[in-house]
Design a protein around this motif. Structure first.
Motif, short mmCIF file in Angstrom:
data_model
loop_
_atom_site.label_atom_id
_atom_site.label_comp_id
_atom_site.label_asym_id
_atom_site.label_seq_id
_atom_site.Cartn_x
_atom_site.Cartn_y
_atom_site.Cartn_z
N ASN A 106 -7.38 -6.31 -0.20
CA ASN A 106 -7.15 -4.94 0.05
C ASN A 106 -5.93 -4.37 -0.50
OD1 ASN A 106 -9.48 -4.95 1.75
ND2 ASN A 106 -8.03 -5.58 3.45
N LEU A 107 -5.74 -5.05 -2.04
CA LEU A 107 -4.60 -4.86 -2.74
C LEU A 107 -4.82 -3.52 -3.57
CD1 LEU A 107 -2.88 -8.33 -3.46
CD2 LEU A 107 -2.75 -6.69 -1.39
N ASN A 164 7.52 -2.13 -12.58
CA ASN A 164 6.23 -2.73 -13.32
C ASN A 164 5.38 -3.11 -12.40
OD1 ASN A 164 7.69 -1.96 -15.50
ND2 ASN A 164 8.38 -4.32 -15.83
N VAL A 165 5.08 -2.53 -11.24
CA VAL A 165 4.04 -2.60 -10.27
C VAL A 165 2.63 -2.53 -10.98
CG1 VAL A 165 3.00 -2.42 -7.99
CG2 VAL A 165 5.47 -2.53 -8.20
N THR A 166 1.64 -3.65 -11.01
CA THR A 166 0.58 -3.53 -11.65
C THR A 166 -0.79 -3.84 -10.92
OG1 THR A 166 1.42 -3.65 -13.92
CG2 THR A 166 -1.10 -3.91 -13.78
N ASN A 167 -1.67 -3.20 -10.46
CA ASN A 167 -2.88 -3.61 -9.77
C ASN A 167 -3.97 -4.18 -10.59
OD1 ASN A 167 -2.64 -0.92 -7.83
ND2 ASN A 167 -3.47 -2.89 -6.86
N VAL A 168 -3.85 -5.64 -10.66
CA VAL A 168 -4.84 -6.51 -11.56
C VAL A 168 -6.29 -6.39 -11.00
CG1 VAL A 168 -5.23 -8.76 -12.42
CG2 VAL A 168 -2.78 -7.91 -12.05
N SER A 169 -6.04 -6.56 -9.71
CA SER A 169 -7.57 -6.30 -9.10
C SER A 169 -7.59 -5.99 -7.58
CB SER A 169 -8.49 -7.94 -9.23
OG SER A 169 -7.62 -8.52 -8.46
N GLN A 221 -5.26 -8.98 -6.28
CA GLN A 221 -3.89 -9.39 -7.21
C GLN A 221 -3.11 -8.21 -7.55
OE1 GLN A 221 -3.92 -11.71 -11.00
NE2 GLN A 221 -4.23 -13.35 -9.23
N VAL A 222 -1.84 -8.33 -7.48
CA VAL A 222 -0.96 -7.22 -8.07
C VAL A 222 0.39 -8.34 -8.57
CG1 VAL A 222 0.83 -5.65 -7.22
CG2 VAL A 222 -1.34 -5.58 -6.18
#
Length: 248
Positions: free
Chosen positions: A22-23, A38-43, A46-47
């Motif tokens: 649930n990210l 540089n926070v990035t939602n990969v999926s 995964q963050v």
């Protein structure tokens, strides 16, 4: 919710990957009370984020519209400090193993010799060993150690090429020894030893192409002269002749 890597430099700048559930729509990642960059939602599972500066152990949390996660530990590691090399010179071909002592070495991942890297074996927080890679050219290079806490420089290692002996002057002397001999060649400035027919001779380095040596006592006849440095040896076969004194 694991984090990888779970340690990084006190100066910040470590890219970490946080895995969980649930990210999606993550709005913030914090290291203790400090926000990550540089926070990035990969999926949805995964963050990635870049750690801020910090010290000690802090809890990492992820915030989404659904709330904030429980903290998971992240360990700040100081930059390494190198105090000495066990051996400060060696062959241009590399392959010899040397030790490096200091502090903060337990997370060492690489050692650079003039930009050529090698993977070390960590013995303890204060010691590691590494096989020296082949050098690009004879001469001194900077040595740096990289750990989770950063990279530290400040030591020098000297690559040495194999010596060659081209001439001796004079080429003969008494069996009693004591003859001052000038040896010319190449790569002589790192000479470790000079022998005449296997007997050690006292010597002094003049420059990279010249040595001065004093013959030890020997047996009448020709003698091999061997010059050795950390990279190897060169033998001048029968280059010096011991001459017996007169007898009546």
């Amino acid at each position: 919710m694991p984090i990888s890597p779970n340690q990084g430099s006190t100066g910040g700048g470590t890219l970490v990957t946080i895995t969980g559930t649930n990210l999606s729509n993550t709005t913030a990642v914090k290291f203790g009370s400090k926000p990550a960059t540089n926070v990035t939602n990969v999926s949805p599972t995964q963050v990635t984020a870049v750690s801020p500066s910090g010290t000690g152990t802090v809890g990492v949390t992820v915030t989404t519209p659904g709330g904030t996660s429980n903290p998971i530990p992240f360990f700040y590691v100081g930059a390494p400090f190198k105090s000495s090399l066990g051996t400060s010179s060696g062959p241009l071909a590399g392959g010899n193993t040397i030790s490096i002592s200091g502090t903060g070495l337990s997370t060492a991942t690489s050692v650079s010799f003039g930009g050529i890297t090698a993977t070390p074996t960590v013995n303890s927080d204060s010691s590691l060993s590494v096989a020296v890679p082949a050098g690009a050219a004879a001469g001194p290079v900077a040595v740096s150690v990289t750990t989770a806490g950063g990279t530290n420089n400040g030591l020098t290692y000297t690559y040495v090429d194999v010596p060659t002996v081209t001439a001796l002057t004079p080429t003969s002397g008494p069996t009693s020894g004591g003859t001052a001999v000038t040896i010319t060649g190449t790569n002589l400035d790192s000479t470790d030893s000079v022998t005449f027919d296997g007997a050690a001779a006292p010597f002094s380095v003049i420059n990279t192409t010249t040595l001065s040596a004093v013959t030890p006592p020997g047996t009448a006849g020709t003698a091999d002269v061997v010059v050795t440095n950390p990279a190897g040896s060169d033998t001048a076969t029968g280059a010096f002749t011991y001459v017996a004194g007169p007898g009546i």
